[in-house]
Design a protein around this motif. Structure first.
Motif, PDB file in Angstrom:
ATOM      1  N   ARG A 191       0.850   4.022  -2.982  1.00  0.00           N
ATOM      2  CA  ARG A 191       0.404   5.391  -2.702  1.00  0.00           C
ATOM      3  C   ARG A 191       1.520   6.421  -2.806  1.00  0.00           C
ATOM      4  NH1 ARG A 191      -1.732   6.330   2.612  1.00  0.00           N
ATOM      5  NH2 ARG A 191      -1.211   4.255   3.262  1.00  0.00           N
ATOM      6  N   SER A 192       2.745   6.002  -2.551  1.00  0.00           N
ATOM      7  CA  SER A 192       3.867   6.952  -2.508  1.00  0.00           C
ATOM      8  C   SER A 192       5.063   6.436  -3.298  1.00  0.00           C
ATOM      9  CB  SER A 192       4.270   7.196  -1.058  1.00  0.00           C
ATOM     10  OG  SER A 192       3.200   7.658  -0.305  1.00  0.00           O
ATOM     11  N   GLU A 244       0.831  -1.209   0.000  1.00  0.00           N
ATOM     12  CA  GLU A 244       0.000   0.000   0.000  1.00  0.00           C
ATOM     13  C   GLU A 244       0.869   1.264   0.000  1.00  0.00           C
ATOM     14  OE1 GLU A 244      -3.291   2.219   2.832  1.00  0.00           O
ATOM     15  OE2 GLU A 244      -3.060   0.042   2.995  1.00  0.00           O
TER      16      GLU A 244
END
Length: 97
Positions: free
Chosen positions: A58-59, A54
């Motif tokens: 996301r980053s 995740e």
């Protein structure tokens, strides 16, 4: 002079895992065994291994590589504490290490 010329024929990648300014580990890859793309994939994979799926999704800036600009040395980095730095050296520059 001939030592320097010979050094360019035998360039080596030095890859360092760093935490802050401290080197955690270091390993070498001859340029003949790993091109720029191989090194980029390696340091991105190493950096991404410290993240959850995740976090990585996301980053992506937390694991994608950056190329150092300026200077005469080819340097890539990826990750954030720990982070990975890969730089190309002539063999004659690292014989004393």
């Amino acid at each position: 002079m001939s030592r320097i010329v010979e050094g360019f024929k035998n360039q080596v990648w030095i890859i360092r895992e760093m935490k802050g300014n401290a080197v955690i580990r270091e390993f070498k890859r001859p340029v003949q065994q790993a091109n720029e793309n191989d090194i980029i994939i390696l340091i991105e994979t190493l950096a991404r291994n410290h993240l959850t799926a995740e976090e990585a999704e996301r980053s992506p800036d937390l694991w994608r590589h950056h190329k150092d600009s300026g200077g005469n040395r080819l340097i890539f980095s990826a990750g954030q504490n720990p982070h990975y730095v890969a730089a190309m050296y002539r063999s004659d520059e690292i014989q004393d290490r």
